[in-house]
Scaffold this motif. Sequence first.
Motif: not given
Length: 510
Positions: A99-113
């Motif tokens: 899970a750490v290798d994958d990093g899915w739990f960081l739940d990265v979300r980017i909304d550009h201006a």
Amino acid sequence: MAAAPVWSVDPRTGKQREHVADEATAEEVDLAVRRAHAARASLADRATRAALLRTTADLLDEAGEHVIEAADAETALGPARLTGELARTSAQFRAFAEAVDDGWFLDVRIDHADATRTPPWPDLRRYKVPLGVVAVYAASNFPLAFSVPGGDTASALAAGCPVIVKAHPDHPATSELCASVIRRAAAQVGLPEDVLILVHGFEAGVALVKHPLVAAAGFTGSVRGGRALYDAAAARPEPIPFHGELGSLNPVVITEAAAAERADEIGAGLAASMSSGVGQFCTKPGFVLAPEGEAGDRLLTSLTAAVSETEHGVMLDHRMRDAFIAGIEQRAGLDGVDAPVTPGAGSEHTVSAGFLTVAASRLAAGDDHDLLLEECFGPVTVVARYTSADEIGAVLSRLPGNLTATLHLSQAEGDGTEPGAAGLLASLTPLAGRVLVNGWPTGVAVADAQQHGGPYPATTSTSTSVGATAVERWLRPVSYQSTPPALLPPELRDENTLGLPRRVDGALEK
């Protein structure tokens, strides 16, 4: 005042084996927390965290013979059971490394201006960061999988949180051995050993949850002990998340059609599940709704035969043995309660398995039998005989929250079309975190889709302590707004050099 000694005790005899450690003083707890807090930055690199988790798994396997020997001497759970538990424990560490290798739990979300929105959107970038030092309270009944090297520890380290474990008094030597393995793994991958610290003693546990540098806690144990710590965590000047697993009845509903179809199989399965591990599993089926009539009678005949053949067993300690015997006496003394196989004391150090029966109508009416709706830790279950679907519903409406709920249906149709099945499943779902059909709740798969947690008092939060998503308990979300790229964490930069799964402008990147 001198610190109280911590002794390893043989549950088979009740005699002290060896002086393992001393209970930690308030000053020692404070120092331990500060040392763990100072180690936070060392866990920032995900590759190093993954290496720690895999190395811990490898070292646990290498030390397996010694770990199993120590755990058996302190718990009487037996080499076969403990061998399986150790395999599960090391597998948990490896699963969290993935899970750490994958990093899915960081739940990265980017909304550009986006200036065309009303109102306009600024540039927003969100992910999750570690909470900080996590206090883990080890369980009595799983000296490995829910203790020092258990899922709480593994998931917290995976999240990037240093851990302080309060050892359970039933297996202090095992705890010391496992803590030394994790600390050795930390040193081998270049981390400070203080990413994992072990303390002993009741007062140390209280001081731990109150320490201002402790950011969250995980607990597995009794309702009484867990609720006291939960209240202490909430009463702090800065309350912290307390993820406690406290107690569970794990109800089972057996339809008349299922009983008529396979009474012998269900009776034998229930006997095995409720007596496994001397009835000391948190998922033990402790309450069963079975039909009145000929089919239900055959089921009880099968249950009686299977339970009668169950050997006496040693509980984890004599305090638990005494509580089990007293609890049985209280329940068996209630009006209308029978004991086809009487549970209670076996020899001087053992207990015998058994079960109690009662008319479901007494429980549906709240007829001073509420004690039967409370968990009794040990090899016993309560079978309530119902006469109608309405009685089933009335009893279920009075049950507390649980880890599991089980429904046994006829398998003749094979597709779940037994009349009333959907309604029964709908009635069980609000009661538990895991709902089973035609199975038994003992045995908890360490899988991504697992949910080991349920409504209070099963747990104090909605999260799971088993499976990959257990890591989410030790994280909190942070958003960066209109932040120059050079100042952003690498996880949130447009180029995504870390290869993390993420959502960008609402779309999932693959």
